[in-house]
Write an enzyme that holds these catalytic residues in place. Structure first.
Site, short mmCIF file in Angstrom:
data_model
loop_
_atom_site.label_atom_id
_atom_site.label_comp_id
_atom_site.label_asym_id
_atom_site.label_seq_id
_atom_site.Cartn_x
_atom_site.Cartn_y
_atom_site.Cartn_z
N PRO A 29 -55.27 -34.15 -19.55
CA PRO A 29 -53.75 -34.48 -19.78
C PRO A 29 -53.17 -34.21 -18.02
CG PRO A 29 -54.71 -32.66 -20.45
CD PRO A 29 -55.90 -33.56 -20.44
N MET A 30 -53.12 -35.37 -17.43
CA MET A 30 -52.53 -35.08 -16.30
C MET A 30 -50.53 -35.52 -16.37
SD MET A 30 -55.14 -36.88 -13.94
CE MET A 30 -55.19 -38.06 -15.74
N THR A 31 -49.78 -34.08 -15.93
CA THR A 31 -48.72 -34.36 -15.46
C THR A 31 -48.33 -35.99 -14.53
OG1 THR A 31 -48.20 -32.44 -16.24
CG2 THR A 31 -46.08 -33.59 -14.78
N HIS A 173 -51.34 -27.05 -25.52
CA HIS A 173 -50.99 -26.60 -24.66
C HIS A 173 -51.42 -25.24 -24.75
CE1 HIS A 173 -51.95 -26.00 -20.45
NE2 HIS A 173 -51.41 -27.19 -20.13
N GLY A 174 -51.76 -23.95 -24.13
CA GLY A 174 -52.34 -22.77 -24.42
C GLY A 174 -52.95 -22.53 -22.72
N HIS A 176 -53.59 -22.39 -18.42
CA HIS A 176 -52.89 -22.79 -17.36
C HIS A 176 -51.33 -21.59 -16.46
CE1 HIS A 176 -54.74 -26.97 -16.86
NE2 HIS A 176 -55.46 -25.81 -17.47
N TYR A 178 -48.73 -21.02 -19.00
CA TYR A 178 -47.39 -21.32 -19.49
C TYR A 178 -47.42 -20.68 -20.49
CZ TYR A 178 -47.57 -25.56 -16.28
OH TYR A 178 -48.21 -26.76 -14.54
#
Length: 370
Positions: A29-31, A173-174, A176, A178
């Site tokens: 996954p890449m923003t 997403h758990g 980095h 966030y």
């Protein structure tokens, strides 16, 4: 660059529950921030389709926002709620499946990493377990238990939508620094109720999300959970300082219903703890018995941060070390980020041995959905 090793181990099929993959490669996954007003358009669908056409086993999308007014840090990050955004994602799924690929959305809330100044039109504050930033500064009031329950439900609704649209799995997403990771970290979680406490106690928010997601998607729909030791404010930080602590941390998440762990590191070849060559994914697989995804500068000779600190991207690098680790079954799947960003055909070139045709990663790759 040229390798004499067989890549056969990387192209063995993988299956867990309903998820059947033709090979071990995952698009990380890449923003990208190419979804105006949170709506993914046809260009986003084509972007993911190109990777599927060239043989990526599983695509994990960029982070997509659960339904909450303070979820995102960028107006152009895609939503995972609302009819228009979900119709856009249905188009993405259709394109990827037509190309023979599999795809999972990553569902996400940025927590106090959201910069309020990026939203001058909004009076909504960022949120976090204790309302603290990564440096421990107060940016909002602590979340109430009622608000926490609402967030858990928003994750579950996003996961239910993923299954309804036709995605093949969902990733929570758990990592980095966030929102979920802010509950894990004692710098940002000072709560004294059931959502705080020691390392195990601080997993409760994630555990309740995983359980709610499981209830929403049923027993056979795969749940992937991404976590990291490092934080953007401290790349050397370790949430778990040894294997024993890591086991304590992972056990509640595994028992709650995680099927596959996505262990985020900056350099996949680095040992996580002294006394063993295992990286974070290797330890995760060993301690939980669950499949694990490794990630971190795969296929390139420099890490992502060098793009900003030194202005350089990354040149193609051989993957002998990766092949060795997959052959030893240290982990099950391999997430590839920047190499796939700059070269949609990266997996096909690896499979066919055309490594001399691999493209370097440059800053330019960030500017378009190529």
């Amino acid at each position: 660059m040229k390798s004499t090793k067989s890549v056969a181990a990387l192209f063995k099929p993988f299956q867990f529950k309903e998820l059947k993959l033709e090979n071990r490669f995952v698009m990380a996954p890449m923003t990208r921030s190419f979804s105006p007003k949170g709506i993914p358009g046809p260009d986003v669908a084509e972007y993911y389709r190109r990777r599927a056409e060239h043989g990526v086993g599983l695509i994990i999308t960029e982070g997509t926002l659960i339904e909450h007014p303070a979820a995102g840090a960028d107006h152009n990050v895609p939503h995972f709620y609302g009819e228009e955004a979900l119709n856009g994602w249905a188009r993405v799924v259709k394109e990827v499946h037509e190309a023979g690929g599999k795809i999972a959305p990553q569902i996400w809330h940025t927590g106090t990493a959201r910069q309020k100044e990026n939203f001058p039109e909004s009076d909504v504050n960022s949120i976090g377990p204790s309302g603290l930033s990564a440096t421990g500064e107060k940016v909002s009031e602590p979340l109430t238990v009622e608000e926490i329950h609402g967030l858990i439900q928003a994750y579950a609704e996003a996961a239910a939508n993923a299954k309804k649209i036709g995605f093949d799995a969902v990733e929570i997403h758990g990592a980095h620094g966030y929102l979920i990771d802010q509950f894990f970290w004692d710098v940002t979680n000072k709560r004294t109720d059931e959502y705080g406490g020691d390392l195990v106690g601080r997993t409760r928010f994630a555990v309740e999300i995983i359980k709610a997601v499981r209830e929403a998607v049923g027993p056979d729909f795969p749940i992937i959970f991404r976590f990291s030791q490092w934080k953007p404010s401290d790349y050397n930080f370790k949430l778990a300082k040894n294997p024993e602590e890591l086991k304590l941390f992972l056990a509640p998440l595994s028992e709650a219903g995680v099927d596959i762990f996505h262990a985020s590191t900056r350099r996949f070849w680095e040992a996580e703890f002294e006394g063993s060559d295992l990286n974070l994914a290797g330890w995760t697989r060993k301690l939980t018995g669950k499949p694990a995804i490794t990630v971190g500068s795969v296929g390139l000779d420099s890490e992502f941060l060098s793009l900003f600190s030194e202005g350089k991207g990354g040149q193609p690098d051989n993957i002998d070390n990766l092949i060795d680790r997959v052959e030893r079954e240290e982990f099950d799947l391999v997430a590839v980020g920047r190499a796939l960003l700059s070269d949609p055909a990266w997996v096909a070139k690896i499979r066919e041995g055309n490594t001399e045709e691999l493209q370097p990663f440059t800053r330019e790759a960030l500017k378009t959905l190529s």
